[in-house]
Write an enzyme that holds these catalytic residues in place. Structure first.
Site, PDB file in Angstrom:
ATOM      1  CG  ASN A  63     -12.622 -10.408  -1.886  1.00 55.75           C
ATOM      2  OD1 ASN A  63     -12.128 -10.937  -0.901  1.00 55.75           O
ATOM      3  ND2 ASN A  63     -11.887  -9.808  -2.821  1.00 55.75           N
TER       4      ASN A  63
ATOM      5  CD  GLU B  46      -4.520 -24.547 -10.182  1.00 50.93           C
ATOM      6  OE1 GLU B  46      -4.087 -23.687  -9.409  1.00 50.93           O
ATOM      7  OE2 GLU B  46      -4.366 -25.764  -9.998  1.00 50.93           O
TER       8      GLU B  46
ATOM      9  CG  HIS C 193     -13.844  -6.921  -0.489  1.00 46.68           C
ATOM     10  ND1 HIS C 193     -14.031  -5.650  -0.982  1.00 46.68           N
ATOM     11  CD2 HIS C 193     -12.562  -7.237  -0.740  1.00 46.68           C
ATOM     12  CE1 HIS C 193     -12.887  -5.221  -1.501  1.00 46.68           C
ATOM     13  NE2 HIS C 193     -11.985  -6.159  -1.374  1.00 46.68           N
TER      14      HIS C 193
ATOM     15  CE  LYS D  56      -9.417 -10.883   4.653  1.00 48.47           C
ATOM     16  NZ  LYS D  56     -10.493 -10.443   3.755  1.00 48.47           N
TER      17      LYS D  56
ATOM     18  CE  LYS E  30      -5.804  -9.299   1.926  1.00 46.99           C
ATOM     19  NZ  LYS E  30      -6.716  -9.844   0.906  1.00 46.99           N
TER      20      LYS E  30
ATOM     21  CG  ASP F  82     -17.249  -3.822  -0.601  1.00 44.24           C
ATOM     22  OD1 ASP F  82     -18.065  -2.934  -0.311  1.00 44.24           O
ATOM     23  OD2 ASP F  82     -16.010  -3.652  -0.622  1.00 44.24           O
TER      24      ASP F  82
ATOM     25  CG  ASP G 203      -8.207 -12.902   1.250  1.00 45.15           C
ATOM     26  OD1 ASP G 203      -7.993 -13.606   0.240  1.00 45.15           O
ATOM     27  OD2 ASP G 203      -8.736 -11.775   1.199  1.00 45.15           O
ATOM     28  N   PRO G 204      -5.188 -15.311   0.849  1.00 44.80           N
ATOM     29  CG  PRO G 204      -4.478 -17.344  -0.087  1.00 44.80           C
ATOM     30  CD  PRO G 204      -5.540 -16.739   0.809  1.00 44.80           C
ATOM     31  CG  ASN G 205      -6.438 -11.123  -2.205  1.00 40.23           C
ATOM     32  OD1 ASN G 205      -5.859 -10.517  -1.315  1.00 40.23           O
ATOM     33  ND2 ASN G 205      -7.724 -10.961  -2.442  1.00 40.23           N
TER      34      ASN G 205
ATOM     35  CG  ASN H 213     -10.816  -2.277  -1.459  1.00 39.00           C
ATOM     36  OD1 ASN H 213     -11.827  -2.500  -2.110  1.00 39.00           O
ATOM     37  ND2 ASN H 213      -9.716  -2.967  -1.642  1.00 39.00           N
TER      38      ASN H 213
ATOM     39  CG  HIS I 106      -9.028  -2.291   4.641  1.00 37.50           C
ATOM     40  ND1 HIS I 106      -9.833  -3.303   4.229  1.00 37.50           N
ATOM     41  CD2 HIS I 106      -7.873  -2.414   3.927  1.00 37.50           C
ATOM     42  CE1 HIS I 106      -9.207  -4.018   3.296  1.00 37.50           C
ATOM     43  NE2 HIS I 106      -8.018  -3.498   3.102  1.00 37.50           N
TER      44      HIS I 106
ATOM     45  CG  HIS J   2      -2.047  -0.910   1.181  1.00 40.98           C
ATOM     46  ND1 HIS J   2      -3.185  -0.734   1.934  1.00 40.98           N
ATOM     47  CD2 HIS J   2      -2.257  -2.033   0.464  1.00 40.98           C
ATOM     48  CE1 HIS J   2      -4.040  -1.713   1.687  1.00 40.98           C
ATOM     49  NE2 HIS J   2      -3.496  -2.520   0.797  1.00 40.98           N
TER      50      HIS J   2
ATOM     51  NE  ARG K 105      -4.616  -1.133  -3.730  1.00 40.16           N
ATOM     52  CZ  ARG K 105      -5.196  -2.055  -2.983  1.00 40.16           C
ATOM     53  NH1 ARG K 105      -6.491  -2.016  -2.804  1.00 40.16           N
ATOM     54  NH2 ARG K 105      -4.481  -3.005  -2.423  1.00 40.16           N
TER      55      ARG K 105
ATOM     56  CD  GLU L 282     -11.599 -13.188   2.317  1.00 39.72           C
ATOM     57  OE1 GLU L 282     -11.838 -13.240   3.551  1.00 39.72           O
ATOM     58  OE2 GLU L 282     -11.471 -12.121   1.703  1.00 39.72           O
TER      59      GLU L 282
HETATM   60  O1  LIG Z   1     -10.405  -9.410   1.138  1.00 40.70           O
HETATM   61  C1  LIG Z   1      -9.750  -8.911   0.235  1.00 40.70           C
HETATM   62  O2  LIG Z   1      -9.492  -9.555  -0.792  1.00 40.70           O
HETATM   63  C2  LIG Z   1      -9.290  -7.535   0.384  1.00 40.70           C
HETATM   64  O3  LIG Z   1      -9.350  -7.019   1.458  1.00 40.70           O
HETATM   65  C3  LIG Z   1      -8.769  -6.841  -0.781  1.00 40.70           C
HETATM   66  C4  LIG Z   1      -8.023  -5.586  -0.433  1.00 40.70           C
HETATM   67  O4  LIG Z   1      -7.832  -4.816  -1.556  1.00 40.70           O
HETATM   68  C5  LIG Z   1      -6.695  -5.895   0.217  1.00 40.70           C
HETATM   69  O5  LIG Z   1      -6.030  -6.799  -0.620  1.00 40.70           O
HETATM   70  C6  LIG Z   1      -5.912  -4.642   0.409  1.00 40.70           C
HETATM   71  O6  LIG Z   1      -6.255  -3.867   1.269  1.00 40.70           O
HETATM   72  O7  LIG Z   1      -4.930  -4.439  -0.284  1.00 40.70           O
HETATM   73 MG   LIG Z   2     -10.531 -11.317   0.088  1.00 39.06          MG
END
Ligand SMILES: O=C([O-])C(=O)C[C@H](O)[C@@H](O)C(=O)[O-]
Ligand SMILES: [Mg+2]
Length: 444
Positions: free
Chosen positions: A288, A265, A338, A204, A206, A312, A234-236, A340, A367, A30, A420, A259
């Site tokens: 999400n 893939e 979700h 949670k 990240k 969200d 949550d590894p996205n 941000n 957040h 960030h 961003r 998450e």
């Molecule tokens: O649950 C999620 O995927 C998030 O919170 C996405 C956000 O954008 C998170 O990755 C972040 O804050 O950079």
């Molecule tokens: Mg997520």
């Protein structure tokens, strides 16, 4: 004498910026600043309605382009106004490799949520009702559980960037949130500071930052320290299916749910891969990334790929998020949200939306703890004992603090870019770093 509901007399779109910590995610680091767009509607009765949505030039332009469809109409026409705005903003492509944080954000975000919120705020004030009473089947709960959203935090000292330094604060959490947190023990310290201030019962982490095994070590440490907590990682979508199964198979009883552990893939869609993950691990899955609109939700339900949909309101609109929550409840699935980086107007949007979702819901992401203190409203909602208690006030429940909004706008005007970009700060940690949706950000 005026008849019917008040007339909307003005619409202001104010882009604003706030400070952030050097939080790490799959998308990078960030930046020191994040941006949002604030909408203020005024009506002929003298009330002001408030809304907030993501920042960025495209979203500011979309909101600016909405004005003609809003001003001059009656507050009671809010459904028609939103229908017209929805048509204006139609389109987009939300399917998720972790593009959500990056270039695709503008397609997933529904800019009109900021207008919806401001309209409902005005309508609620006119009717003497909170916004949650105007959504879906009305208010379902008085307090909303939120989770403690923990992040790995990079050492900002390795960059020349102007991150806030709150190490002199009297408040443990404020000192903590700007401090490096890369080791499991440092995340534990972060969790303790967050719990002390906000009382979280759910946490949670990240992920998508370090090697998955190391992240799981952190999760296991958190569970040992907070045995009663519901914990999620949550590894996205960073892990391959095989890796995600290896990492999570032994985590039942430690992770309450996982998450977006993996994503599309080898020719298989994210929904197919997540369904396989669920079958192989037996762990409930939240997303999400693969259910960000109705069409994706339908496919997710048909392929049994998710248990919890993080709808969200800024992606689904407030009414859309509640409608998703109603459908999920009827299908035996669960609603969550979700988030941000956001200000306290969005905190109220989340809380009013969650309050209208029926059935059991998942502790809501926010957040906010990373921005707490940067208020744009008077008497912002607060997280206490892990919950936001809804105020006994009509409308959204928060009032604009114009001095602070204008100060946040002045900060925004000083920024060179408004969209961003998590690669820029990341490149101080790893020269030449570029985004890879399948590799944790610190692994290059
Ligand atoms: O649950 C999620 O995927 C998030 O919170 C996405 C956000 O954008 C998170 O990755 C972040 O804050 O950079
Ligand atoms: Mg997520």
């Amino acid at each position: 004498m005026e008849r019917g509901t008040p007339i909307i007399t003005g619409m202001q779109v104010i882009p604003v910026a706030g400070y952030d910590s050097m939080l790490l995610t799959l998308s990078g680091a960030h930046a020191p600043f994040f941006t949002r767009n604030i909408v203020l509607l005024t009506d002929s009765s003298g009330n002001t309605g408030l809304g907030e949505v993501h920042g960025g030039d495209a979203i500011t332009a979309a909101l600016e382009g909405s004005r003609e469809l809003v001003v001059g109409r009656a507050v009671g026409e809010y459904k028609e106004i939103l229908r017209d705005l929805g048509r204006l903003h139609e389109g987009g492509d939300g399917e998720g490799l972790q593009g959500l944080d990056l270039k695709k954000l503008q397609f997933v975000v529904h800019a009109e949520t900021a207008v919806e919120s401001a309209l409902l705020d005005l309508l609620g004030k006119f009717m003497g009702l909170p916004v949650s009473a105007l959504l879906g089947g009305g208010r379902q709960r008085e307090k909303i559980q939120t989770l403690g959203y923990l992040f790995y935090v990079a050492d900002k000292g390795r960059t020349p960037l102007p991150y806030l330094d709150e190490r002199g604060s009297n408040e443990r959490w404020f000192r903590q949130r700007c401090s490096k947190a890369l080791e499991p023990e440092e995340i534990l310290e972060q969790a303790h500071a967050a719990k002390e201030r906000y009382g979280f019962e759910c946490l949670k982490l990240k992920g998508g930052v370090q090697d998955g095994e190391r992240e799981m070590e952190t999760v296991r440490l958190l569970k040992r320290e907070f045995p009663a907590a519901r914990i999620n990682i949550d590894p996205n979508g960073a892990w391959s299916l095989r890796r995600a199964v290896e990492l999570c198979r032994g985590m039942r009883g430690i992770l309450s749910y996982c998450e977006d552990p993996c994503s599309g893939e080898q020719g298989f869609s994210g929904r197919e891969i997540m369904a396989e993950f669920k079958r192989q691990t037996g762990l409930p899955v939240a997303t999400n990334m693969i259910a960000t609109d109705w069409r994706q939700l339908r496919h997710s339900v048909l392929s049994h790929s998710v248990d919890i949909v993080l709808a969200d309101p800024h992606f689904w609109t407030m009414e859309g998020s509640v409608r998703a929550g109603q459908v999920l409840r009827d299908f035996g699935l669960q609603w969550g949200s979700h988030s941000n980086n956001h200000f306290d107007i969005s905190l109220a949007i989340f809380a009013q939306t969650a309050a209208a979702v029926p059935g059991e819901i998942t502790a809501m992401d926010t957040h906010w703890i990373w921005q707490d203190g940067q208020y744009l409203t008077r008497e912002p909602m607060e997280i206490k004992n892990g919950y936001i208690e809804l105020p006994d006030r009509p409308g959204l429940g928060v009032e604009a603090d114009m001095d602070r909004i204008l100060a946040a706008h002045a900060l925004y005007c000083k920024l060179g870019r408004h969209d961003r970009d998590d690669a820029a700060a990341m490149q101080y940690l790893i020269p030449g770093w570029t985004f890879d949706p399948k590799r944790p950000c610190l692994i290059r």
